[in-house]
Scaffold this motif. Structure first.
Motif, short mmCIF file in Angstrom:
data_model
loop_
_atom_site.label_atom_id
_atom_site.label_comp_id
_atom_site.label_asym_id
_atom_site.label_seq_id
_atom_site.Cartn_x
_atom_site.Cartn_y
_atom_site.Cartn_z
N ASN A 1 -1.36 -20.75 -33.50
CA ASN A 1 -0.47 -19.88 -33.26
C ASN A 1 -1.36 -19.76 -31.84
OD1 ASN A 1 1.69 -18.23 -32.36
ND2 ASN A 1 1.18 -16.85 -33.40
N LEU B 1 -5.07 -8.90 -32.91
CA LEU B 1 -4.12 -8.14 -32.49
C LEU B 1 -3.43 -6.70 -33.31
CD1 LEU B 1 -1.29 -7.74 -29.78
CD2 LEU B 1 -0.29 -8.53 -32.00
N ASN C 1 -3.29 -16.00 -35.28
CA ASN C 1 -4.12 -16.94 -34.34
C ASN C 1 -4.89 -17.95 -35.81
OD1 ASN C 1 -4.11 -20.06 -33.62
ND2 ASN C 1 -5.42 -19.08 -32.53
N ARG D 1 4.33 -13.17 -34.73
CA ARG D 1 4.12 -12.43 -34.79
C ARG D 1 4.57 -11.35 -35.60
NH1 ARG D 1 2.66 -8.86 -30.21
NH2 ARG D 1 2.17 -9.84 -28.12
N LEU E 1 -4.74 -7.21 -27.57
CA LEU E 1 -6.10 -8.00 -28.14
C LEU E 1 -7.40 -7.72 -28.20
CD1 LEU E 1 -4.85 -11.64 -27.46
CD2 LEU E 1 -4.36 -10.69 -29.18
N ARG F 1 0.18 -16.85 -29.64
CA ARG F 1 0.17 -15.43 -30.33
C ARG F 1 1.89 -15.74 -30.11
NH1 ARG F 1 -4.94 -17.09 -29.09
NH2 ARG F 1 -6.18 -15.42 -30.07
#
Length: 375
Positions: free
Chosen positions: A276, A177, A204, A282, A80, A279
């Motif tokens: 989310n 990400l 998210n 994906r 991240l 996380r």
């Protein structure tokens, strides 16, 4: 004479004894015992499941906007990153030199402008007194205006050189990400094209894209219009079932519906959004979204084991008031846990066989016994 009578009596006695010892006729077998249930009648939600794929709610491609050699990759791949974090650095020295040169040229033209402006100031009163020709004044004014244009152009060149120098430092435009880097340090980037360096995805919230059949979309749209007209509409909570069969802990919502139907698949793309915070989901993951699209009022349900299927034909065995069995073709609806909705071919209160089907045939008489309660 007496001897003959004695022999005759003996024969009659043997015949009588033989007749008395004959085996009795076998009794007919008892009707087979079967377990039956009555269908449950209740309102049943109609659940729709659609297969789709996750994608970032925002996917940003980072590209080199200037040409140069990559000096530094300043992040850990697959982690991240924060907005404004330095990710790449391109060798800035050529751009620093270009900026210095443009600034020097700007200073030169600024000096020329100052000189021409002073010439205009000096020659203007002299021209009024006819101490100098009008042509000299006009030439001075032209030289001043040209210098003004050159100064403006050079300021733009300095600004462009400053921007190019700034493009040598590439920062994260969003929190998200970051993927793997496509280019390693030492490689030339940006020559003839804006080289793709990496991609950052905002996960998210996470987006999920599905395709819904045209007919299903029309049913959903009409139902929504009817509910809005009646004032009973509310957003439908959506579940996300992940690849391992677990349900995502956060309910989602419908975000957007595509403008047109895909003519190759006959489906309409819909995009949903799910929180989310862990996380866990994906981009690129496959899954299924599940939501209640409608409600069947007063639906009849029977255990799934009571329904027989053969070549896409469904049937059940019903015990009538005379305890005779009749097999009926039925139209089935959605499954609800261990039950199956029967849309056509069954009436409330009828007895449906759930155990002992293999022992009965059409028109056979049976002894029905109640099975465990249908739930």
């Amino acid at each position: 004479m007496m001897r003959t009578l004695s022999l005759l009596l003996t024969g009659v006695s043997l015949v009588t004894l033989s007749a008395c010892s004959a085996p009795p006729t076998a009794a007919p077998p008892a009707p087979p015992t079967v377990q039956v249930v009555q269908p449950v009648q209740r309102d049943v939600p109609v659940t729709t499941e659609l297969v789709g794929q996750a994608l970032g709610s925002q996917d940003v491609e980072l590209r080199a906007r200037v040409e140069g050699f990559l000096d530094t990759v300043a992040f850990t791949e697959g982690t991240l990153v924060k907005k404004g974090q330095l990710l790449y650095k391109i060798d800035p020295k050529p751009f620093q030199a270009t900026l210095a040169n443009q600034k020097a040229t700007l200073a030169t033209w600024q000096a020329r402008y100052d000189k021409t402006a002073n010439d205009v100031k000096r020659l203007t009163p002299l021209a009024k007194q006819q101490a100098v020709s009008q042509m000299e004044l006009d030439n001075a004014i032209s030289a001043r205006d040209a210098a003004v244009a050159q100064v403006d152009a050079q300021k733009a060149a300095v600004e462009r050189a400053s921007l190019d120098l700034g493009y040598t430092n590439i920062y994260a435009p969003v929190d998200g990400l970051v993927g793997t880097t496509k280019v390693k340090p030492g490689n030339l980037v940006g020559r003839g094209e804006s080289t793709l360096l990496t991609t950052i995805s905002v996960i998210n919230p996470i987006s999920f894209r599905v395709g819904v059949a045209e007919g299903e979309y029309m049913r959903l749209a009409r139902r929504q219009q009817e509910q809005k007209a009646a004032g009973t509409w509310s957003p439908i909570p959506v579940q996300l079932v992940l690849a391992d069969g677990t349900v995502h802990p956060h309910a989602g919502r419908l975000d957007t519906v595509e403008r047109n139907v895909d003519p190759t698949t006959g489906t309409l793309a819909m995009q949903l959004t799910f929180p989310n915070p862990q996380r866990l989901v994906r981009p690129g993951q496959y899954g299924r979204v599940r939501f209640d699209a409608d409600t069947k009022k007063g639906a009849l349900l029977v255990p799934q084991r009571a329904v027989q299927e053969l070549q896409n034909l469904y049937s059940i065995a019903v015990v009538g008031a005379d305890n005779k069995v009749s097999f009926r073709n039925v139209k089935v609806g959605p499954r609800v846990d261990s039950l199956w909705v029967i849309e056509e071919g069954l009436k409330p209160g009828e007895k449906v066989i759930v155990e002992g089907l293999q022992r009965v045939r059409e028109g056979a008489v049976v002894t029905p016994t109640p099975a465990s309660e249908v739930k």
